[in-house]
Design an enzyme around this catalytic site. Structure first.
Site, PDB file in Angstrom:
ATOM      1  N   ASP A  16      43.327  40.446  -4.386  1.00  0.00           N
ATOM      2  CA  ASP A  16      44.804  40.583  -4.099  1.00  0.00           C
ATOM      3  C   ASP A  16      45.381  39.695  -4.981  1.00  0.00           C
ATOM      4  O   ASP A  16      45.292  38.797  -5.405  1.00  0.00           O
ATOM      5  CB  ASP A  16      44.553  39.988  -2.640  1.00  0.00           C
ATOM      6  CG  ASP A  16      46.087  39.869  -1.991  1.00  0.00           C
ATOM      7  OD1 ASP A  16      46.133  40.630  -0.970  1.00  0.00           O
ATOM      8  OD2 ASP A  16      47.085  39.521  -2.706  1.00  0.00           O
ATOM      9  N   ASP A 111      48.443  45.914  -3.457  1.00  0.00           N
ATOM     10  CA  ASP A 111      48.220  44.928  -4.302  1.00  0.00           C
ATOM     11  C   ASP A 111      46.907  44.434  -3.951  1.00  0.00           C
ATOM     12  O   ASP A 111      46.594  43.264  -4.023  1.00  0.00           O
ATOM     13  CB  ASP A 111      49.342  43.796  -4.238  1.00  0.00           C
ATOM     14  CG  ASP A 111      49.220  42.763  -3.122  1.00  0.00           C
ATOM     15  OD1 ASP A 111      49.047  43.336  -1.806  1.00  0.00           O
ATOM     16  OD2 ASP A 111      49.508  41.546  -3.338  1.00  0.00           O
ATOM     17  N   GLU A 112      46.016  44.931  -3.133  1.00  0.00           N
ATOM     18  CA  GLU A 112      44.730  44.539  -2.740  1.00  0.00           C
ATOM     19  C   GLU A 112      43.929  45.652  -2.496  1.00  0.00           C
ATOM     20  O   GLU A 112      44.355  47.101  -2.081  1.00  0.00           O
ATOM     21  CB  GLU A 112      44.895  43.682  -1.268  1.00  0.00           C
ATOM     22  CG  GLU A 112      45.357  44.486  -0.098  1.00  0.00           C
ATOM     23  CD  GLU A 112      45.411  43.743   1.216  1.00  0.00           C
ATOM     24  OE1 GLU A 112      44.032  43.285   1.496  1.00  0.00           O
ATOM     25  OE2 GLU A 112      46.352  43.584   1.601  1.00  0.00           O
TER      26      GLU A 112
HETATM   27  P1  TTP Z   1      50.947  40.352   0.320  1.00  0.00           P
HETATM   28  O1  TTP Z   1      49.413  40.574  -0.555  1.00  0.00           O
HETATM   29  O2  TTP Z   1      50.799  40.016   1.841  1.00  0.00           O
HETATM   30  O3  TTP Z   1      51.861  39.206  -0.019  1.00  0.00           O
HETATM   31  P2  TTP Z   1      52.119  38.569  -1.761  1.00  0.00           P
HETATM   32  O4  TTP Z   1      51.332  39.351  -2.608  1.00  0.00           O
HETATM   33  O5  TTP Z   1      53.642  38.630  -1.818  1.00  0.00           O
HETATM   34  O6  TTP Z   1      51.692  37.351  -1.525  1.00  0.00           O
HETATM   35  P3  TTP Z   1      49.995  36.493  -1.722  1.00  0.00           P
HETATM   36  O7  TTP Z   1      49.224  37.518  -1.661  1.00  0.00           O
HETATM   37  O8  TTP Z   1      49.985  35.778  -2.922  1.00  0.00           O
HETATM   38  O9  TTP Z   1      49.992  35.686  -0.621  1.00  0.00           O
HETATM   39  O10 TTP Z   1      51.666  41.534   0.191  1.00  0.00           O
HETATM   40  C1  TTP Z   1      51.972  42.314  -0.888  1.00  0.00           C
HETATM   41  C2  TTP Z   1      53.268  42.723  -0.893  1.00  0.00           C
HETATM   42  O11 TTP Z   1      53.691  43.811   0.016  1.00  0.00           O
HETATM   43  C3  TTP Z   1      54.308  41.806  -1.154  1.00  0.00           C
HETATM   44  O12 TTP Z   1      54.536  41.158  -2.463  1.00  0.00           O
HETATM   45  C4  TTP Z   1      55.630  42.261  -0.749  1.00  0.00           C
HETATM   46  C5  TTP Z   1      54.934  43.388   0.209  1.00  0.00           C
HETATM   47  N1  TTP Z   1      55.284  42.811   1.534  1.00  0.00           N
HETATM   48  C6  TTP Z   1      56.392  43.246   2.281  1.00  0.00           C
HETATM   49  O13 TTP Z   1      57.229  44.086   1.921  1.00  0.00           O
HETATM   50  N2  TTP Z   1      56.616  42.800   3.411  1.00  0.00           N
HETATM   51  C7  TTP Z   1      55.900  41.853   4.242  1.00  0.00           C
HETATM   52  O14 TTP Z   1      55.913  41.456   5.359  1.00  0.00           O
HETATM   53  C8  TTP Z   1      54.641  41.544   3.322  1.00  0.00           C
HETATM   54  C9  TTP Z   1      53.489  40.736   4.177  1.00  0.00           C
HETATM   55  C10 TTP Z   1      54.333  42.124   2.101  1.00  0.00           C
HETATM   56 MG    MG Z   2      49.189  39.763  -2.491  1.00  0.00          MG
END
Ligand code: TTP
Ligand code: MG
Length: 403
Positions: A16, A111-112
């Site tokens: 991720d 992103d994962e």
């Molecule tokens: P995540 O992987 O949950 O969050 P992140 O990559 O920003 O942070 P980390 O993994 O380091 O904790 O989500 C991936 C992307 O999805 C995030 O950059 C933006 C989008 N997203 C939204 O648009 N709304 C949301 O509520 C969430 C959780 C994520």
């Molecule tokens: Mg992320």
């Protein structure tokens, strides 16, 4: 170790990206690096935070809180609107790198992804392989990834989450339950605010306590369909890494509030249907050979027009272009207003066997469409607009029923 045990053990990676949207902005504009950056929109707007840099998180800012609150918590933060197209481009590069290690990839969003590396030749340790993948992601995209390695998906996901930022945690076979036990129950995917609060009233705060809850008590509070949650709490998750499920529906239609002769409007509807149908096909790993347009005119005359091609497709644009040709020939010079429009795809083939899969361009388009599906699954269909559907949205917001 017995042969059967060997076969049962799996190696799953969950990878991720850290602060994904924000990190893309920082790669594109290095002046934003090491600063509190928030993607979601202007702080005076009514939106919520989509992503916050780790610098901003120190102030208590996180995804889904109102932007206005984020501004109060961290007044010096830099607020950006964001651009999904850019994120999709980075996501494709990220997924391409993962694809070099195994075809068994299940993206969980832009992103994962889960990777099943069971049985793959690995000349070093799994840990070294994960470091290598992280290194390539950094080098080729500028983004930082965190990784979890475990014998099952849920433990791999919890591990990557816990390792952030820029982390790596490996949970060895047999250590799953012990690894999860001390963690707060909210760390377990599927335990949201509501379930977390409910568990708290029962005195359950850690994943270990959830795992140890007597079965009778668990069943008295949760319905039968939730048995998996306690299994996950024990580190047991047999679900395979699989990209796509079964499709349920293959057609879409809309009856207008007001009959219409406006071709741009009709095309906008078809584009919307083509994107929905394409998404469903990709979701179920199917391709369709036949596209059928349905029109009902103001006097209830109803026509169905079909076109078939030798090569099956699951691409939005290919479906849309077929639909457009059918629309042009059906309407011809007729000036009879339309009250219903529908689109159907049929004549399926399984996705894997198609020649187009070997065509690099078709594959790339397919990946892009799939990536867009992921964002729409998570944040709603409106999260990404193409030119056609944007026009449709503006002209027609709230007036159409789509079934
Ligand atoms: P995540 O992987 O949950 O969050 P992140 O990559 O920003 O942070 P980390 O993994 O380091 O904790 O989500 C991936 C992307 O999805 C995030 O950059 C933006 C989008 N997203 C939204 O648009 N709304 C949301 O509520 C969430 C959780 C994520
Ligand atoms: Mg992320």
């Amino acid at each position: 170790m017995l042969e059967t045990e060997k076969r049962a053990a799996r190696t799953i990676f969950h990878i991720d990206l850290d602060a994904f949207f924000v990190s893309v902005e920082q790669v594109l504009n290095p002046a934003l690096q090491s600063k509190p950056v928030i993607v979601g929109g202007r702080p005076e707007g009514r939106g919520v935070v989509a992503a916050a840099s780790y610098e901003a998180r120190k102030f208590g800012v996180h995804a889904a809180i109102p932007l206005a609150r984020a501004k109060r918590l961290c007044p010096q933060a830099i607020f950006l609107t964001g651009n999904y197209r850019k994120y999709v481009e980075f996501s494709l590069k990220f997924m391409d790198i993962l694809g070099d290690y195994t075809p068994s990839i299940q993206p969980g969003g832009l992103d994962e992804a889960y990777l099943d590396l069971t049985g793959c030749e690995n000349f070093g340790s799994w840990r070294n392989l994960a470091l290598k993948i992280k290194g390539r992601i950094k080098q080729e995209t500028g983004l930082v990834a965190s990784a979890g390695i475990a014998p099952c998906k849920v433990v791999a996901k919890v591990a990557s989450d816990l390792s952030k930022p820029d982390g790596l945690i490996e949970v060895l076979p047999g250590q799953e339950q012990g690894f999860l036990a001390p963690l707060p129950v909210q760390k377990l995917p599927g335990v949201g605010d509501k379930t977390g609060k409910m568990l708290k009233t029962m005195g359950i705060q850690t994943i270990g306590q959830l795992a140890d809850m007597p079965q009778g008590l668990f069943k008295s509070r949760f319905n039968e369909g939730m048995v998996w949650l306690q299994q996950h709490a024990r580190g047991i998750d047999d679900s395979p890494v699989e990209a796509y499920g079964e499709a349920k529906s293959i057609s879409r239609e809309t009856t207008f509030e007001k009959d219409s002769l406006d071709r741009a409007f009709l095309k906008g509807n078809l584009r919307y249907f083509a994107e929905k149908l394409g998404a469903e096909l990709r979701d179920s790993d199917k391709k369709a050979r036949t596209v059928t347009l349905k029109l009902r005119y103001t006097d209830f005359e109803t026509i169905n027009r079909s076109t078939s091609s030798r090569e099956a497709t699951n691409l939005d644009d290919t479906i849309f272009q077929s639909a457009l040709r059918l629309l042009e020939s059906a309407l011809g010079k007729k000036y009879k207003p339309v009250r219903l429009i529908g689109l159907e795809v049929s004549n399926f083939t399984a996705g894997e066997t198609q020649l187009s899969l070997f065509d690099a361009e078709a594959k790339r388009l397919e990946q892009l469409d799939r990536a867009i599906d992921q964002v729409r699954d998570k944040y709603g269909f409106d999260a990404i607009q193409t030119g056609y559907t944007l026009e449709l949205k503006q002209r027609y917001e709230g007036k159409t029923r789509d079934r």
